[in-house]
Scaffold this motif. Structure first.
Motif, mmCIF file in Angstrom:
data_model
loop_
_atom_site.group_PDB
_atom_site.id
_atom_site.type_symbol
_atom_site.label_atom_id
_atom_site.label_comp_id
_atom_site.label_asym_id
_atom_site.label_seq_id
_atom_site.Cartn_x
_atom_site.Cartn_y
_atom_site.Cartn_z
ATOM 1 N N GLY A 39 55.918 78.259 29.212
ATOM 2 C CA GLY A 39 54.937 79.088 28.500
ATOM 3 C C GLY A 39 55.064 80.564 28.830
ATOM 4 N N SER A 80 56.695 83.114 27.186
ATOM 5 C CA SER A 80 56.444 84.033 26.064
ATOM 6 C C SER A 80 54.952 84.122 25.748
ATOM 7 N N SER A 81 54.276 82.983 25.782
ATOM 8 C CA SER A 81 52.821 82.981 25.522
ATOM 9 C C SER A 81 52.085 83.802 26.575
ATOM 10 N N ASN A 110 52.610 87.507 25.920
ATOM 11 C CA ASN A 110 51.793 87.912 24.765
ATOM 12 C C ASN A 110 50.319 88.057 25.151
ATOM 13 N N ARG A 111 49.836 87.162 26.008
ATOM 14 C CA ARG A 111 48.423 87.209 26.413
ATOM 15 C C ARG A 111 48.161 88.401 27.341
ATOM 16 N N LYS A 117 50.133 89.330 19.794
ATOM 17 C CA LYS A 117 50.541 87.983 19.372
ATOM 18 C C LYS A 117 52.048 87.793 19.323
ATOM 19 N N THR A 134 57.552 83.282 20.678
ATOM 20 C CA THR A 134 57.315 81.911 21.132
ATOM 21 C C THR A 134 58.020 80.988 20.147
ATOM 22 N N THR A 188 50.898 77.828 34.862
ATOM 23 C CA THR A 188 50.490 77.985 33.463
ATOM 24 C C THR A 188 49.859 76.709 32.896
ATOM 25 N N LYS A 189 49.276 76.865 31.724
ATOM 26 C CA LYS A 189 48.623 75.767 30.996
ATOM 27 C C LYS A 189 47.504 75.131 31.837
ATOM 28 N N SER A 249 47.209 80.917 28.962
ATOM 29 C CA SER A 249 47.321 81.868 27.842
ATOM 30 C C SER A 249 46.215 81.621 26.831
#
Length: 217
Positions: free
Chosen positions: A39, A41-42, A45-46, A51, A56, A146-147, A181
């Motif tokens: 994750g 790229s996400s 971006n966050r 965006k 992604t 992440t996540k 994210s």
């Protein structure tokens, strides 16, 4: 203390297959690395509240180049090729790994490394190798789990404690934070850490600007 950086101002500078094709080795760079499905790229971006800054993809491992983004003059974020999971030919995988290793070991302007890993599958061999590389190069590391929104609060904290204990074994400057994210978990902590790593370069630039002004007068 300087004002916090406005990460929303971040913009794309260039993509390069290796360090020889990157702009001059100057200023401060903070690199983001992780397995292809972590994750990354996400997260970029966050952090930058954009965006489409980092692409992604539904097919992990599409970041095949070193991507450079400028936050402000002399302060850059680097998106390194994802490692591990990608379904790509072995030759290409070797090429990426070489570019990755070369960047981490030879890039003078690299001031910190963010290693992203899925909180449900943390500290795989390649993650540990990445942290070890950084510690041996005296680089500070921020591990982002992440996540984090995929787990309940208690389970998240348990994993964070476990990975923090593991991180102590590297005997370097390794900090572990949860991140999402989607929900913004850990976002403030990440931005604060990036600000800290960028601070010496911002101070250097401030002094240079003052000296230039004095010379003009």
């Amino acid at each position: 203390m300087d004002q916090p950086l406005d990460y929303r101002q971040t913009h794309f500078i260039t993509s390069a297959p290796d360090i020889r094709h990157l702009p001059t080795d100057s200023g401060a760079e903070i690199a983001f690395a992780g397995r292809s499905n972590a994750g990354k790229s996400s997260a970029l971006n966050r952090i930058t509240d954009q965006k489409g800054l980092a692409r992604t993809s539904k097919t992990p491992g599409r970041t095949q180049l070193i991507n450079m983004f400028e936050v402000t003059a002399g302060c850059n974020l680097i998106d390194l090729p994802g490692y591990g999971f990608a379904q790509v030919p072995l030759e290409l995988k070797k090429k990426w790994q070489q570019a990755l290793g070369e960047y981490l070991q030879k890039r003078e302007s690299l001031k910190g490394l963010v290693v992203l890993m899925d909180i449900r599958h943390p500290m795989k061999d390649l993650d540990q190798q990445m942290i070890l590389w950084a510690v041996e190069s005296n680089l500070p590391v921020l591990v982002l789990l992440t996540k984090a929104d995929k787990l309940k609060s208690g389970a998240r904290k348990q994993i964070q404690m476990k990975i923090s204990d593991m991180a102590k074994g590297f005997e370097g400057d390794v900090q572990v934070e949860m991140f999402s994210s989607l929900k913004g978990i850990g976002l403030d902590q990440v931005r604060r850490k990036l600000d800290t790593w960028f601070a010496p370069e911002r101070e250097r630039q401030r002094i240079m600007a003052e000296q230039a002004q004095d010379n003009d007068e």
